[in-house]
Design a protein around this motif. Structure first.
Motif, mmCIF file in Angstrom:
data_model
loop_
_atom_site.group_PDB
_atom_site.id
_atom_site.type_symbol
_atom_site.label_atom_id
_atom_site.label_comp_id
_atom_site.label_asym_id
_atom_site.label_seq_id
_atom_site.Cartn_x
_atom_site.Cartn_y
_atom_site.Cartn_z
ATOM 1 N N SER A 75 0.845 -1.186 0.000
ATOM 2 C CA SER A 75 0.000 0.000 0.000
ATOM 3 C C SER A 75 0.881 1.236 0.000
ATOM 4 O O SER A 75 2.006 1.209 0.514
ATOM 5 C CB SER A 75 -0.901 0.030 1.246
ATOM 6 N N ASN B 190 -7.540 7.949 -12.785
ATOM 7 C CA ASN B 190 -8.847 7.401 -12.392
ATOM 8 C C ASN B 190 -8.865 5.878 -12.402
ATOM 9 O O ASN B 190 -9.915 5.266 -12.264
ATOM 10 C CB ASN B 190 -9.931 7.912 -13.332
ATOM 11 N N GLY B 191 -7.693 5.275 -12.599
ATOM 12 C CA GLY B 191 -7.633 3.818 -12.616
ATOM 13 C C GLY B 191 -8.107 3.202 -13.906
ATOM 14 O O GLY B 191 -8.206 1.978 -14.008
ATOM 15 N N SER C 185 -3.794 -1.019 -8.308
ATOM 16 C CA SER C 185 -5.127 -0.436 -8.183
ATOM 17 C C SER C 185 -5.028 0.795 -7.293
ATOM 18 O O SER C 185 -3.987 1.039 -6.674
ATOM 19 C CB SER C 185 -6.117 -1.451 -7.597
ATOM 20 N N ARG C 186 -6.105 1.553 -7.233
ATOM 21 C CA ARG C 186 -6.086 2.759 -6.423
ATOM 22 C C ARG C 186 -7.472 3.031 -5.854
ATOM 23 O O ARG C 186 -8.494 2.628 -6.434
ATOM 24 C CB ARG C 186 -5.601 3.951 -7.234
ATOM 25 N N ASP C 187 -7.467 3.728 -4.739
ATOM 26 C CA ASP C 187 -8.700 4.172 -4.101
ATOM 27 C C ASP C 187 -8.555 5.673 -3.878
ATOM 28 O O ASP C 187 -7.870 6.102 -2.945
ATOM 29 C CB ASP C 187 -8.902 3.437 -2.770
ATOM 30 N N ASN C 188 -9.148 6.450 -4.734
ATOM 31 C CA ASN C 188 -8.980 7.900 -4.652
ATOM 32 C C ASN C 188 -9.647 8.495 -3.418
ATOM 33 O O ASN C 188 -9.247 9.559 -2.953
ATOM 34 C CB ASN C 188 -9.501 8.569 -5.916
ATOM 35 N N ALA C 189 -10.645 7.813 -2.891
ATOM 36 C CA ALA C 189 -11.284 8.296 -1.662
ATOM 37 C C ALA C 189 -10.349 8.154 -0.468
ATOM 38 O O ALA C 189 -10.460 8.910 0.504
ATOM 39 C CB ALA C 189 -12.576 7.537 -1.420
ATOM 40 N N GLN C 190 -9.449 7.186 -0.548
ATOM 41 C CA GLN C 190 -8.505 6.928 0.543
ATOM 42 C C GLN C 190 -7.107 7.440 0.233
ATOM 43 O O GLN C 190 -6.193 7.271 1.049
ATOM 44 C CB GLN C 190 -8.431 5.424 0.830
ATOM 45 N N THR D 136 -4.893 6.288 -1.726
ATOM 46 C CA THR D 136 -4.012 5.136 -1.587
ATOM 47 C C THR D 136 -3.917 4.368 -2.900
ATOM 48 O O THR D 136 -4.926 4.199 -3.600
ATOM 49 C CB THR D 136 -4.516 4.204 -0.476
ATOM 50 N N TYR E 116 -2.335 0.644 -4.475
ATOM 51 C CA TYR E 116 -1.975 -0.697 -4.025
ATOM 52 C C TYR E 116 -1.206 -1.450 -5.106
ATOM 53 O O TYR E 116 -1.344 -1.173 -6.298
ATOM 54 C CB TYR E 116 -3.237 -1.494 -3.686
#
Length: 124
Positions: free
Chosen positions: A21, A54-55, A71-76, A78, A80
């Motif tokens: 992460s 935006n992945g 992968s990514r989480d834009n809300a977090q 982060t 991965y």
């Protein structure tokens, strides 16, 4: 101040899985392409994987394609790196990098910010 903090590295055996992460702060994460690179002892830093802002698009080095997933989480804020079917040759320090661009790139010189790295060691 931009900070990229990697975590999730460690010691594993061949065939195992690890998930790295990278938590980002101080930048507009949702507008930044992200990349993972690695550097083994005595070798140059090499591209592993990249993902667009935006992945929507990902790219991989040939050596990890089919085994690793970025992968990514834009809300977090982060990104991965899921690493499956690990091999001893995957042993390296893994670095997260951010680019002030929507598009990813395999070139380390195209990235603006870097994390401190996390060690991944795979034994046979």
């Amino acid at each position: 101040q931009v900070q990229l903090v990697e975590s999730g590295g460690g010691l594993s055996q061949a065939g195992d899985s690890l998930r790295l992460s990278c938590a980002a702060s101080g930048l507009t994460f949702g507008s930044s392409a992200m990349g993972w690179f690695r550097q083994a002892p005595g070798k140059e830093r090499e591209f592993v994987a990249a993902i667009t802002w935006n992945g929507g698009r990902t790219s991989y080095a040939a050596s990890v394609k089919g085994r690793f997933i970025i992968s990514r989480d834009n809300a977090q804020n982060t990104v991965y790196l899921q690493m499956n079917s690990l091999k001893p040759e995957d042993t390296a320090v893994y670095y997260c990098a951010a680019r002030k661009s929507y598009s990813g790139s395999p070139g380390p010189g195209d990235y603006d910010y870097w994390g401190q790295g996390t060690q991944v060691t795979v034994s046979s």
